[in-house]
Design an enzyme around this catalytic site. Sequence first.
Site, PDB file in Angstrom:
ATOM      1  N   SER A   1       0.902  -1.115   0.046  1.00 14.07           N
ATOM      2  CA  SER A   1      -0.143  -0.051   0.126  1.00 14.07           C
ATOM      3  C   SER A   1       0.863   1.174   0.008  1.00 14.07           C
ATOM      4  CB  SER A   1      -0.936  -0.038   1.152  1.00 14.07           C
ATOM      5  OG  SER A   1      -1.494   1.073   1.358  1.00 14.07           O
TER       6      SER A   1
ATOM      7  N   TYR B   1      -0.568  -0.494  10.403  1.00 11.34           N
ATOM      8  CA  TYR B   1      -0.789  -0.954   8.979  1.00 11.34           C
ATOM      9  C   TYR B   1       0.312  -0.240   8.256  1.00 11.34           C
ATOM     10  CZ  TYR B   1      -3.068  -1.267   4.557  1.00 11.34           C
ATOM     11  OH  TYR B   1      -3.515  -1.632   2.952  1.00 11.34           O
TER      12      TYR B   1
HETATM   13  N1  NAP Z   1      -8.593  -1.144  -0.762  1.00 11.33           N
HETATM   14  C1  NAP Z   1      -7.595  -0.349  -0.914  1.00 11.33           C
HETATM   15  O1  NAP Z   1      -7.719   0.756  -1.240  1.00 11.33           O
HETATM   16  C2  NAP Z   1      -6.340  -0.676  -0.670  1.00 11.33           C
HETATM   17  C3  NAP Z   1      -5.497   0.161  -0.920  1.00 11.33           C
HETATM   18  C4  NAP Z   1      -4.010  -0.162  -0.754  1.00 11.33           C
HETATM   19  C5  NAP Z   1      -3.547  -1.449  -0.329  1.00 11.33           C
HETATM   20  N2  NAP Z   1      -4.691  -2.353  -0.265  1.00 11.33           N
HETATM   21  C6  NAP Z   1      -4.397  -3.826   0.016  1.00 11.33           C
HETATM   22  O2  NAP Z   1      -5.120  -4.646  -0.903  1.00 11.33           O
HETATM   23  C7  NAP Z   1      -5.285  -5.868  -0.296  1.00 11.33           C
HETATM   24  C8  NAP Z   1      -6.651  -6.339  -0.190  1.00 11.33           C
HETATM   25  O3  NAP Z   1      -7.545  -5.398   0.312  1.00 11.33           O
HETATM   26  P1  NAP Z   1      -8.827  -5.241   0.291  1.00 11.33           P
HETATM   27  O4  NAP Z   1      -9.180  -3.668   0.186  1.00 11.33           O
HETATM   28  O5  NAP Z   1      -9.664  -5.946  -0.722  1.00 11.33           O
HETATM   29  O6  NAP Z   1      -9.259  -5.632   1.912  1.00 11.33           O
HETATM   30  P2  NAP Z   1     -10.772  -6.608   2.144  1.00 11.33           P
HETATM   31  O7  NAP Z   1     -12.003  -6.187   1.490  1.00 11.33           O
HETATM   32  O8  NAP Z   1     -10.848  -6.017   3.736  1.00 11.33           O
HETATM   33  O9  NAP Z   1     -10.153  -7.956   2.157  1.00 11.33           O
HETATM   34  C9  NAP Z   1      -9.039  -8.487   2.924  1.00 11.33           C
HETATM   35  C10 NAP Z   1      -9.383  -9.989   2.839  1.00 11.33           C
HETATM   36  O10 NAP Z   1      -7.937 -10.407   3.449  1.00 11.33           O
HETATM   37  C11 NAP Z   1      -8.396 -11.423   4.315  1.00 11.33           C
HETATM   38  N3  NAP Z   1      -7.769 -11.663   5.585  1.00 11.33           N
HETATM   39  C12 NAP Z   1      -7.438 -11.090   6.457  1.00 11.33           C
HETATM   40  N4  NAP Z   1      -6.890 -11.721   7.430  1.00 11.33           N
HETATM   41  C13 NAP Z   1      -6.728 -13.076   6.965  1.00 11.33           C
HETATM   42  C14 NAP Z   1      -6.149 -14.180   7.702  1.00 11.33           C
HETATM   43  N5  NAP Z   1      -5.543 -13.823   8.936  1.00 11.33           N
HETATM   44  N6  NAP Z   1      -6.131 -15.091   6.991  1.00 11.33           N
HETATM   45  C15 NAP Z   1      -6.390 -15.420   5.586  1.00 11.33           C
HETATM   46  N7  NAP Z   1      -7.253 -14.092   4.880  1.00 11.33           N
HETATM   47  C16 NAP Z   1      -7.173 -12.977   5.640  1.00 11.33           C
HETATM   48  C17 NAP Z   1      -9.817 -11.252   4.352  1.00 11.33           C
HETATM   49  O11 NAP Z   1     -10.711 -12.519   4.747  1.00 11.33           O
HETATM   50  P3  NAP Z   1     -11.971 -12.547   5.520  1.00 11.33           P
HETATM   51  O12 NAP Z   1     -13.099 -12.290   4.687  1.00 11.33           O
HETATM   52  O13 NAP Z   1     -12.054 -13.907   6.338  1.00 11.33           O
HETATM   53  O14 NAP Z   1     -11.720 -11.460   6.731  1.00 11.33           O
HETATM   54  C18 NAP Z   1     -10.370 -10.699   3.000  1.00 11.33           C
HETATM   55  O15 NAP Z   1     -10.533 -11.788   2.093  1.00 11.33           O
HETATM   56  C19 NAP Z   1      -4.618  -5.746   1.244  1.00 11.33           C
HETATM   57  O16 NAP Z   1      -3.416  -6.182   1.282  1.00 11.33           O
HETATM   58  C20 NAP Z   1      -4.692  -4.339   1.603  1.00 11.33           C
HETATM   59  O17 NAP Z   1      -3.643  -3.832   2.424  1.00 11.33           O
HETATM   60  C21 NAP Z   1      -6.004  -2.052  -0.536  1.00 11.33           C
END
Ligand code: NAP
Length: 278
Positions: free
Chosen positions: A164, A220
């Site tokens: 990120s 984070y």
């Molecule tokens: N959204 C943004 O704007 C953004 C920006 C920069 C970076 N990112 C990065 O992109 C990635 C995906 O983010 P997202 O926005 O799609 O987030 P999200 O919708 O919150 O999804 C997070 C995912 O991670 C899984 N997870 C969390 N802890 C876990 C564990 N201990 N074991 C297995 N799975 C686990 C969750 O599973 P559950 O459903 O079981 O909770 C979910 O599938 C992350 O690395 C985040 O840091 C996102």
Amino acid sequence: MEEQRYAIVTGGNRGIGLEICRQLALNGVYVILISRNQSRGEESVEKLNVSSLSNVVFHQLDINDPSSIACLAEFVQTRFGKLDILINNAAEIGMIIHDDKEFRDGGGFVVDEKKHLLTNIIGEPYELGEKCLKTNSYATKTITESFIPLLQLSKSPRIVTVTSIYGDLYWFHNEKLKAELQDIDNLTEERIDEIIQWFLSDFKDGKLQKNGWPLTVSAYKVSKAVLNAYTRLMARKYENILVNCLHPGYVITDMTSHTRLINKTQISPFSSTIMPST
Ligand SMILES: NC(=O)c1ccc[n+]([C@@H]2O[C@H](COP(=O)([O-])OP(=O)(O)OC[C@H]3O[C@@H](n4cnc5c(N)ncnc54)[C@H](OP(=O)(O)O)[C@@H]3O)[C@@H](O)[C@H]2O)c1
């Protein structure tokens, strides 16, 4: 005929991970969609399967559970005999949003200068921060190491870790630490672990400002910064594996509370927490 490629996507049941699974499958890659929650994972695979993507299977895994990582490695070894692509996508944000509306109205992006405006909007308890470091940094490292032997059996292995912009060293105010995290020739995995422990201790003792750590979304930011450094160490260690991390941009998901990133012309009192342009 081109050899079948196999990919693992952690956190594949929703958000960015689910879309990565879809895109890989559309490109002919056989995808192992990982979810810690069985029913949510199966549901997501079902949705992809009914949209003509039969090349996606589900496997349950909590990335914090080493025995379930070993079980997944055995599954991949037995069923596919190798791994071509590992996508480390699963992560936790390490904070609670107390006031969803204010957070949304503010555009969801927070900077240290506005910390005082955020007290009633977000909370960062130590326990969540610790869990965030555990999942985003330690567990991602463990899963990566566990799959190196299977990746080594691929003709074109690659690891992509979703990081990120919050992992940018811009957010750190300790110049010595910043230099250390950038000095990949001298940085070691042991030192990264020490830095994580140092952060957690300062977080617990209220010394974030004193020691120049990020002041908002702190755990984070640290988790992603150390993940970036770790990725660079991996790239150096395994020259035959393509190792990268990427920032996906601001995406409307559960993690961002389905907030739209506002632009500078829409700033409200709280929302002057917009991302600086540097
Ligand atoms: N959204 C943004 O704007 C953004 C920006 C920069 C970076 N990112 C990065 O992109 C990635 C995906 O983010 P997202 O926005 O799609 O987030 P999200 O919708 O919150 O999804 C997070 C995912 O991670 C899984 N997870 C969390 N802890 C876990 C564990 N201990 N074991 C297995 N799975 C686990 C969750 O599973 P559950 O459903 O079981 O909770 C979910 O599938 C992350 O690395 C985040 O840091 C996102």
